[in-house]
Scaffold this motif. Sequence first.
Motif, mmCIF file in Angstrom:
data_model
loop_
_atom_site.group_PDB
_atom_site.id
_atom_site.type_symbol
_atom_site.label_atom_id
_atom_site.label_comp_id
_atom_site.label_asym_id
_atom_site.label_seq_id
_atom_site.Cartn_x
_atom_site.Cartn_y
_atom_site.Cartn_z
ATOM 1 N N VAL A 44 5.035 0.706 -4.176
ATOM 2 C CA VAL A 44 4.868 -0.806 -4.393
ATOM 3 C C VAL A 44 4.912 -1.371 -3.084
ATOM 4 N N ILE A 45 4.497 -2.379 -2.543
ATOM 5 C CA ILE A 45 5.337 -3.313 -1.284
ATOM 6 C C ILE A 45 3.906 -4.620 -1.540
ATOM 7 N N ARG A 46 5.367 -5.640 -2.269
ATOM 8 C CA ARG A 46 4.770 -7.130 -2.538
ATOM 9 C C ARG A 46 2.720 -7.196 -3.661
ATOM 10 N N GLY A 47 3.148 -6.181 -4.490
ATOM 11 C CA GLY A 47 1.779 -5.775 -5.546
ATOM 12 C C GLY A 47 0.859 -5.266 -4.976
ATOM 13 N N MET A 48 1.562 -4.733 -4.316
ATOM 14 C CA MET A 48 -0.423 -3.729 -3.008
ATOM 15 C C MET A 48 0.892 -2.160 -3.253
#
Length: 145
Positions: A44-48
Amino acid sequence: DDLLQLHTAVVPRNIRQIRRLLDQQQARDEGAAHLGQGRQFVLVIRGMIERVTISADRPLVLGRFEAGGRVGGQIDLTPYGALDRGVSRQHARLSLDDDQVYITDLDSTNSTFIAGERLLPHQPHLLHSEDQILLGRLCVQILFL
């Protein structure tokens, strides 16, 4: 409240894929160190969400690469603002050993941190589900499936 907060990212609860992944994660013990049989996990990276499959004979390198996606065992973090957040071209390596995922800092310029602890370069560190990894200033959370 129709929002669910994941430490550093707020994502809508009504997105079916995210809800399914979170429900699967909640069904497991917190802090598990072993991957399931599918050898899959989610970043999970910056909401993605990046769904990743790993194998013992093919480690993955996290960093900034010319081509996006997972070409040749690479996970390109450029679309997530990696350059502005101090991620090196080849920042860290994810590897699998005995169904456990390890992260190794590749002597990156701005270091790799787990729970505020700076990792020593070239020394593998065991990851647990829900760990927050800081690559430079880019926060990545890992969830085992």
